[in-house]
Design an enzyme around this catalytic site. Sequence first.
Site, PDB file in Angstrom:
ATOM      1  N   HIS A 192       0.848  -1.203   0.000  1.00 13.22           N
ATOM      2  CA  HIS A 192       0.000   0.000   0.000  1.00 13.22           C
ATOM      3  C   HIS A 192       0.883   1.253   0.000  1.00 13.22           C
ATOM      4  CE1 HIS A 192      -4.249  -0.858   0.094  1.00 13.22           C
ATOM      5  NE2 HIS A 192      -4.532   0.322   0.610  1.00 13.22           N
ATOM      6  N   GLY A 197      -5.393   5.849  -3.574  1.00 14.17           N
ATOM      7  CA  GLY A 197      -5.304   5.378  -4.952  1.00 14.17           C
ATOM      8  C   GLY A 197      -4.649   4.029  -5.134  1.00 14.17           C
ATOM      9  N   ASN A 198      -4.359   3.310  -4.043  1.00 13.70           N
ATOM     10  CA  ASN A 198      -3.646   2.041  -4.177  1.00 13.70           C
ATOM     11  C   ASN A 198      -4.447   0.984  -4.915  1.00 13.70           C
ATOM     12  OD1 ASN A 198      -1.038   2.390  -2.607  1.00 13.70           O
ATOM     13  ND2 ASN A 198      -2.528   3.114  -1.116  1.00 13.70           N
ATOM     14  N   ARG A 200      -6.801   1.422  -7.164  1.00 16.71           N
ATOM     15  CA  ARG A 200      -6.879   1.770  -8.589  1.00 16.71           C
ATOM     16  C   ARG A 200      -5.569   1.451  -9.313  1.00 16.71           C
ATOM     17  NH1 ARG A 200      -8.573   7.798  -8.118  1.00 16.71           N
ATOM     18  NH2 ARG A 200      -7.876   7.499  -5.969  1.00 16.71           N
ATOM     19  N   ILE A 201      -4.450   1.741  -8.653  1.00 15.56           N
ATOM     20  CA  ILE A 201      -3.150   1.413  -9.252  1.00 15.56           C
ATOM     21  C   ILE A 201      -2.993  -0.094  -9.390  1.00 15.56           C
ATOM     22  CG2 ILE A 201      -0.647   1.439  -8.895  1.00 15.56           C
ATOM     23  CD1 ILE A 201      -1.592   4.110  -9.806  1.00 15.56           C
ATOM     24  N   ARG A 203      -5.238  -2.400  -9.809  1.00 16.96           N
ATOM     25  CA  ARG A 203      -6.058  -2.941 -10.896  1.00 16.96           C
ATOM     26  C   ARG A 203      -5.526  -2.515 -12.265  1.00 16.96           C
ATOM     27  NH1 ARG A 203      -9.518  -1.987  -6.587  1.00 16.96           N
ATOM     28  NH2 ARG A 203     -10.107   0.122  -7.210  1.00 16.96           N
TER      29      ARG A 203
END
Length: 355
Positions: A192, A197-198, A200-201, A203
């Site tokens: 993390h 935004g973790n 989203r990154i 995926r």
Amino acid sequence: MKYLNIKKALAAWQALQPLSEKDRGRLSRRFTVDFNYNSNHIEGNTLTYGQTEILLLFGKVIGEADVRDVQEMAASNVGLKMMTEEASVKDMPLTQNFIRTLHKTLLRENYTVYRNLPGGQQTSYMIHAGQYKTRPNSVITRYGDRFEYASPEETPGLMADLVDWYNAAEQEGKLSPLELAALFHYRYIRIHPFEDGNGRIARLMVNFILTRHDYPMIVVRSRKKSEYLEALHQADMEVGPVPSDGAHADIKDIRPFMKYFNELVATEVYNDVLFVSEKDENVWWYDGERIAFRTPNYTRILNAMRTEPTLTLADMKELTGISVTAIQKLLDQLIQKRYVERGEKDGSWRVFVTQ
């Protein structure tokens, strides 16, 4: 679908290759809306599926929409394009700089988050776009316990390990692209590395790895968020609570997530196969779901709307031969499911199901 497996899904996908330019375009438009809508919706974005489609495909905002959510969705699509372009350069190794740049693209700029503490006091902290976290982060699981991610001090070293491992494992070739993608996702989430935004990154990076190896890209559907989180939780239970253990997990350690991931990819790929190959005028698609209408009257109405968006009920009766009463009943169903919508200002119909 119940008996589908990843091997059969990928074989069916390969049998369709090469796709026509028309089918590639259809899949690309569908994926653009589906991925951005779902990946952001999982994290709390409030735009509807229809609003997302109009924004991303036509650059317009319809209805009431939070400005930040609109900006977030637009930035997400820029990040998706950036990821796809980077993945196409297959001889270039993955770098931490690319991941940080992707994060900067998604978040756009630094911003302040305000929180109310239990005693009533307010606290605030800065979210840094494109920079690793400067404060600890954790999550309260749905079982009520706190789960800690890597500390800010650990994060740069663990991210270096993650990227080095990925580049070496890709070259070595012992893990399949699906195993690489699933294990990268799991290790990344256990670090993390950013303050926001973790998910989203993670995926985006899954699809970076899949498309880099000529696999179709996939969508984690927000309506199945609980299955996604439960698979990660079950893997956490096997790996244990120490962040560095999670950041160095082996493929055998994440069996629950790997099982989930194989089923997810099999479903998504097989739906792509159906979307391209099935030739039934009464079958439509909405957010990854196949809709087989029981009567062709739905298709007649939808095609009429797409041909002439400003149709009145009387116009629809004239074009389709269906009574106004029957049209109204069918429209009520389509509107309730959010498959169609009528613009408040111009009265035109918008169709969000596709073929």
